[in-house]
Design an enzyme around this catalytic site. Sequence first.
Site, mmCIF file in Angstrom:
data_model
loop_
_atom_site.group_PDB
_atom_site.id
_atom_site.type_symbol
_atom_site.label_atom_id
_atom_site.label_comp_id
_atom_site.label_asym_id
_atom_site.label_seq_id
_atom_site.Cartn_x
_atom_site.Cartn_y
_atom_site.Cartn_z
ATOM 1 N N ASN A 108 -36.186 -13.405 8.119
ATOM 2 C CA ASN A 108 -37.370 -12.675 7.666
ATOM 3 C C ASN A 108 -38.594 -13.566 7.837
ATOM 4 O O ASN A 108 -38.505 -14.783 7.726
ATOM 5 C CB ASN A 108 -37.208 -12.303 6.183
ATOM 6 C CG ASN A 108 -38.406 -11.545 5.646
ATOM 7 O OD1 ASN A 108 -38.860 -10.572 6.240
ATOM 8 N ND2 ASN A 108 -38.928 -11.985 4.508
ATOM 9 N N HIS A 110 -42.228 -14.259 6.127
ATOM 10 C CA HIS A 110 -42.975 -13.979 4.900
ATOM 11 C C HIS A 110 -44.338 -14.670 4.980
ATOM 12 O O HIS A 110 -44.410 -15.841 5.366
ATOM 13 C CB HIS A 110 -42.203 -14.485 3.671
ATOM 14 C CG HIS A 110 -42.893 -14.171 2.375
ATOM 15 N ND1 HIS A 110 -42.903 -12.907 1.840
ATOM 16 C CD2 HIS A 110 -43.632 -14.949 1.545
ATOM 17 C CE1 HIS A 110 -43.623 -12.917 0.720
ATOM 18 N NE2 HIS A 110 -44.072 -14.149 0.521
ATOM 19 N N ASP A 151 -36.727 -13.326 -0.812
ATOM 20 C CA ASP A 151 -37.380 -14.523 -0.250
ATOM 21 C C ASP A 151 -36.733 -15.822 -0.732
ATOM 22 O O ASP A 151 -37.407 -16.846 -0.880
ATOM 23 C CB ASP A 151 -38.886 -14.541 -0.593
ATOM 24 C CG ASP A 151 -39.609 -13.292 -0.122
ATOM 25 O OD1 ASP A 151 -39.228 -12.743 0.925
ATOM 26 O OD2 ASP A 151 -40.549 -12.853 -0.809
ATOM 27 N N GLU A 181 -47.617 -16.799 11.625
ATOM 28 C CA GLU A 181 -46.507 -15.854 11.820
ATOM 29 C C GLU A 181 -46.130 -15.673 13.280
ATOM 30 O O GLU A 181 -44.954 -15.755 13.650
ATOM 31 C CB GLU A 181 -46.857 -14.485 11.216
ATOM 32 C CG GLU A 181 -46.971 -14.494 9.703
ATOM 33 C CD GLU A 181 -47.326 -13.113 9.152
ATOM 34 O OE1 GLU A 181 -46.693 -12.127 9.577
ATOM 35 O OE2 GLU A 181 -48.232 -13.025 8.302
#
Length: 209
Positions: A108, A110, A151, A181
């Site tokens: 993922n 974040h 998370d 990102e």
Amino acid sequence: MLKVLVLVSGGGTNLQAILDAVDNGVITDTKIVGVISNNANAYALERAKKAGVSGECISPKNFESREIFNEKFLEAVDAYEPDLIVLAGFLVVIPAKMIEKYRNKIVNIHPSLIPSFCGTGFYGLKVHEAALERGVKVVGATVHFVDEGTDTGPIILQKAVEVQDGDTPKILQQRVMEQAEWKILPEAINLIAHGKVQVVDGKTQIGGN
């Protein structure tokens, strides 16, 4: 060849960063085998189509219960036979059965430096609003493996971004995407594709092979 399935909910800017990185050789030995969204109107599905990647929508709204959705969702994921599942702005809780089946194969992105501004309720603009409200000087992004928590999985890569005077949540969000990102997510996928990420005792080790 690492087979990657990308899960998205919205515009798909991180998906685009991955597609571009595969095209320009930043990510090698990797194929994007599909894109699944929980939102039929997600622009990310349009991005997948333009890139010639299979895309589909599977939404909890279309099923009688969350249990049935979880089952059908996992079936759809399994059909792609992915080596890696990337959550690129996916706002649906991943079923526990799927986390168990794909242990250390789901990552993922974040938009903060975990453990700051993460966990339940921290997503999208909310993360940047909270960071500005707190007055922090440095924010950033984190790529991590997904576990049963929110998370809380092993961290793979992090990149810091400086907060500037006059930042609004929107401006900060854009800078974090551009400077962090869109860089560390492709980098993490490439490291995984080349066997350079291992999880030992709940923490990642980068390198080797």
